[in-house]
Design a protein around this motif. Structure first.
Motif, PDB file in Angstrom:
ATOM      1  N   MET A   1     -16.824  -4.087   0.605  1.00  0.00           N
ATOM      2  CA  MET A   1     -15.394  -3.972   0.213  1.00  0.00           C
ATOM      3  C   MET A   1     -14.910  -5.336  -0.127  1.00  0.00           C
ATOM      4  O   MET A   1     -15.135  -6.138   0.509  1.00  0.00           O
ATOM      5  CB  MET A   1     -14.693  -2.864   0.794  1.00  0.00           C
ATOM      6  CG  MET A   1     -13.434  -2.485   0.277  1.00  0.00           C
ATOM      7  SD  MET A   1     -12.408  -1.266   0.948  1.00  0.00           S
ATOM      8  CE  MET A   1     -13.501   0.003   0.986  1.00  0.00           C
ATOM      9  N   GLU A   2     -14.042  -5.685  -1.062  1.00  0.00           N
ATOM     10  CA  GLU A   2     -13.554  -6.653  -1.400  1.00  0.00           C
ATOM     11  C   GLU A   2     -12.615  -7.521  -0.366  1.00  0.00           C
ATOM     12  O   GLU A   2     -11.942  -6.506   0.365  1.00  0.00           O
ATOM     13  CB  GLU A   2     -13.035  -6.858  -2.723  1.00  0.00           C
ATOM     14  CG  GLU A   2     -13.905  -6.852  -3.770  1.00  0.00           C
ATOM     15  CD  GLU A   2     -13.284  -6.762  -5.387  1.00  0.00           C
ATOM     16  OE1 GLU A   2     -13.069  -7.830  -5.649  1.00  0.00           O
ATOM     17  OE2 GLU A   2     -12.812  -5.788  -5.751  1.00  0.00           O
ATOM     18  N   ASN A   3     -12.478  -8.798  -0.295  1.00  0.00           N
ATOM     19  CA  ASN A   3     -11.609  -9.336   0.710  1.00  0.00           C
ATOM     20  C   ASN A   3     -10.051  -9.102   0.120  1.00  0.00           C
ATOM     21  O   ASN A   3      -9.679 -10.174  -0.439  1.00  0.00           O
ATOM     22  CB  ASN A   3     -11.947 -10.741   0.949  1.00  0.00           C
ATOM     23  CG  ASN A   3     -11.035 -11.470   1.920  1.00  0.00           C
ATOM     24  OD1 ASN A   3     -10.077 -11.047   2.149  1.00  0.00           O
ATOM     25  ND2 ASN A   3     -11.507 -12.534   2.541  1.00  0.00           N
ATOM     26  N   LYS A   4      -9.509  -8.252   0.211  1.00  0.00           N
ATOM     27  CA  LYS A   4      -8.221  -7.675  -0.585  1.00  0.00           C
ATOM     28  C   LYS A   4      -7.238  -6.895   0.388  1.00  0.00           C
ATOM     29  O   LYS A   4      -8.020  -6.176   1.156  1.00  0.00           O
ATOM     30  CB  LYS A   4      -8.406  -7.065  -1.810  1.00  0.00           C
ATOM     31  CG  LYS A   4      -9.248  -7.893  -2.939  1.00  0.00           C
ATOM     32  CD  LYS A   4      -9.013  -7.181  -4.213  1.00  0.00           C
ATOM     33  CE  LYS A   4      -9.570  -8.146  -5.298  1.00  0.00           C
ATOM     34  NZ  LYS A   4      -9.460  -7.084  -6.819  1.00  0.00           N
ATOM     35  N   ILE A   5      -6.095  -7.071   0.199  1.00  0.00           N
ATOM     36  CA  ILE A   5      -5.006  -6.215   0.803  1.00  0.00           C
ATOM     37  C   ILE A   5      -5.303  -4.751  -0.065  1.00  0.00           C
ATOM     38  O   ILE A   5      -5.307  -4.994  -1.290  1.00  0.00           O
ATOM     39  CB  ILE A   5      -3.551  -6.698   0.821  1.00  0.00           C
ATOM     40  CG1 ILE A   5      -3.462  -7.761   1.536  1.00  0.00           C
ATOM     41  CG2 ILE A   5      -2.517  -5.491   0.959  1.00  0.00           C
ATOM     42  CD1 ILE A   5      -3.504  -7.598   3.003  1.00  0.00           C
ATOM     43  N   LEU A   6      -5.575  -3.731   0.667  1.00  0.00           N
ATOM     44  CA  LEU A   6      -5.661  -2.379  -0.022  1.00  0.00           C
ATOM     45  C   LEU A   6      -4.674  -1.555   0.169  1.00  0.00           C
ATOM     46  O   LEU A   6      -4.515  -0.120   0.306  1.00  0.00           O
ATOM     47  CB  LEU A   6      -7.072  -1.866   0.485  1.00  0.00           C
ATOM     48  CG  LEU A   6      -8.257  -2.643   0.769  1.00  0.00           C
ATOM     49  CD1 LEU A   6      -9.348  -1.846   1.604  1.00  0.00           C
ATOM     50  CD2 LEU A   6      -8.719  -3.030  -0.630  1.00  0.00           C
ATOM     51  N   GLY A   7      -3.326  -2.157  -0.641  1.00  0.00           N
ATOM     52  CA  GLY A   7      -2.241  -1.468  -0.506  1.00  0.00           C
ATOM     53  C   GLY A   7      -1.586  -1.096   0.918  1.00  0.00           C
ATOM     54  O   GLY A   7      -1.920  -1.858   1.880  1.00  0.00           O
ATOM     55  N   LEU A   8      -0.988   0.093   0.893  1.00  0.00           N
ATOM     56  CA  LEU A   8      -0.314   0.413   2.241  1.00  0.00           C
ATOM     57  C   LEU A   8      -1.020   1.200   3.488  1.00  0.00           C
ATOM     58  O   LEU A   8      -2.106   1.833   2.944  1.00  0.00           O
ATOM     59  CB  LEU A   8       0.808   1.327   2.191  1.00  0.00           C
ATOM     60  CG  LEU A   8       2.140   0.667   1.235  1.00  0.00           C
ATOM     61  CD1 LEU A   8       3.068   1.987   0.914  1.00  0.00           C
ATOM     62  CD2 LEU A   8       2.746  -0.124   2.156  1.00  0.00           C
ATOM     63  N   HIS A   9      -1.106   0.761   4.437  1.00  0.00           N
ATOM     64  CA  HIS A   9      -2.029   1.418   5.609  1.00  0.00           C
ATOM     65  C   HIS A   9      -1.025   2.315   6.225  1.00  0.00           C
ATOM     66  O   HIS A   9      -1.416   3.707   6.305  1.00  0.00           O
ATOM     67  CB  HIS A   9      -2.497   0.489   6.699  1.00  0.00           C
ATOM     68  CG  HIS A   9      -3.292   1.137   7.639  1.00  0.00           C
ATOM     69  ND1 HIS A   9      -2.958   1.642   8.917  1.00  0.00           N
ATOM     70  CD2 HIS A   9      -4.633   1.118   7.935  1.00  0.00           C
ATOM     71  CE1 HIS A   9      -3.748   2.067   9.294  1.00  0.00           C
ATOM     72  NE2 HIS A   9      -4.991   1.548   9.068  1.00  0.00           N
ATOM     73  N   HIS A  10      -0.080   2.151   6.732  1.00  0.00           N
ATOM     74  CA  HIS A  10       0.985   3.161   7.566  1.00  0.00           C
ATOM     75  C   HIS A  10       2.439   2.408   7.153  1.00  0.00           C
ATOM     76  O   HIS A  10       2.557   1.151   7.046  1.00  0.00           O
ATOM     77  CB  HIS A  10       0.447   3.162   8.828  1.00  0.00           C
ATOM     78  CG  HIS A  10       0.734   2.413   9.879  1.00  0.00           C
ATOM     79  ND1 HIS A  10      -0.371   1.649  10.164  1.00  0.00           N
ATOM     80  CD2 HIS A  10       1.611   2.018  10.562  1.00  0.00           C
ATOM     81  CE1 HIS A  10       0.037   0.786  11.230  1.00  0.00           C
ATOM     82  NE2 HIS A  10       0.993   0.870  11.288  1.00  0.00           N
TER      83      HIS A  10
END
Length: 310
Positions: A1-10
């Motif tokens: 998976m790319e080295n990115k922030i993937l939106g909200l976690h919690h």
């Protein structure tokens, strides 16, 4: 998976009554109790996790129900709205359902998307929105909340800020978000790294009153990364930007970093790994009290202090 922030976690918020909080989120809104544990720093207080069947990042709303805590005040320097995606045609059914539980609501609109606005029993601001692009995530269903209306997980959260530029800089320069649209003093940022739970609204309130933490307010917003190797790369980026950030903390179900963004909101970066099935099978998630290992020897004393959920 790319080295990115993937939106909200919690997203984590504060409540004043464990039973009332549990009843509202599982029975009224129809979320799954994914994990019943305790606050790492205050084991005499529950930490509830609500989400979809798996507790998928992007669906998880968590609470510290501190019994009898005073009400907070939503304001600048905090997240002030939590918005869930729901299917097209479901808002009227939700309005009627909430009314049956004496919860008043109002249909509004942002950026051409209709949403139902209401508050939980502590006054926490919640929205159910019908996104322009239908949310295809599989919902958790209950006997009363079926797939035709059930929440799909987070659509967005709103941060209220005196001044948005520095916060916007964190979102764009570090997290990889971009400005999607502006509507009055509301600025919508989005990441293309994920299909859902990828929107952050910044509300510019230069004359706004600063928020005060307490029941009915949000404690922090956690952003998602695939694993702790990527997480530590973001730690270096944040340090390089001149912001302070914690060391990596093991939260049993994910690893966490915390920092306060320039507008005052507490941000967390949380990992997908190891997930909520590390100590319970999928079909039993949230059914028994799980304690951080350091508190297991004190289980008897802790269980005496915690409210018994019916």
């Amino acid at each position: 998976m790319e080295n990115k922030i993937l939106g909200l976690h919690h997203i984590t918020a504060i409540a004043a009554d464990a039973q009332r909080n549990y009843d509202f989120y599982t029975k009224v809104l129809g979320l799954r109790m994914v994990k019943k544990t305790v606050n790492f720093d205050d084991p005499g207080t529950y930490h509830f996790y609500y989400g979809d069947e798996h507790g998928t990042p992007g669906t998880i709303l968590t609470f510290f129900p501190w019994e009898h805590i005073m009400p907070g005040r939503a304001g600048t320097g905090m997240a002030t709205e939590i918005t869930y995606a729901v299917p097209e045609g479901s808002l009227e059914a939700w309005r009627e359902r909430l009314a049956r539980f004496n919860v008043s609501s109002e249909i509004k609109e942002h950026f051409g998307e209709p949403y139902l606005s209401f508050t939980d029993p502590d006054g926490l601001q919640l929205n159910l929105i019908v996104p322009k692009t239908p949310d295809t995530r599989a919902p958790w269903q209950t006997d009363e909340v079926k797939a035709d209306i059930a929440t799909r997980g987070f659509h967005s959260t709103t941060l209220s800020l005196k001044e948005i530029d520095a916060t916007a800089g964190v979102l764009t320069d570090i997290f990889g978000y971009r400005l999607l649209a502006q509507e009055g003093n509301r600025y919508r940022f989005i990441t293309d790294a994920v299909a859902n739970a990828g929107i952050i609204d910044l509300l510019a309130l230069p004359d706004g009153q600063r928020g005060h933490t307490g029941a009915g307010t949000n404690h922090h917003v956690a952003f998602r990364v695939a694993n702790d190797a990527i997480q530590m790369e973001f730690r270096e980026k944040i340090l390089s930007s001149g912001l302070e950030i914690t060391p990596k903390i093991d939260r049993d179900y994910f690893f966490s970093l915390y920092f306060r963004e320039p507008g005052g909101v507490l941000f967390e970066i949380a990992t997908d790994n190891p997930g909520f099935t590390v100590d319970e099978p999928l079909e039993k998630l949230g059914s028994s009290l799980k304690l951080p290992k350091q508190y297991e020897p004190a289980r008897g004393e802790i269980e005496k202090v915690l409210p018994v959920l019916k």
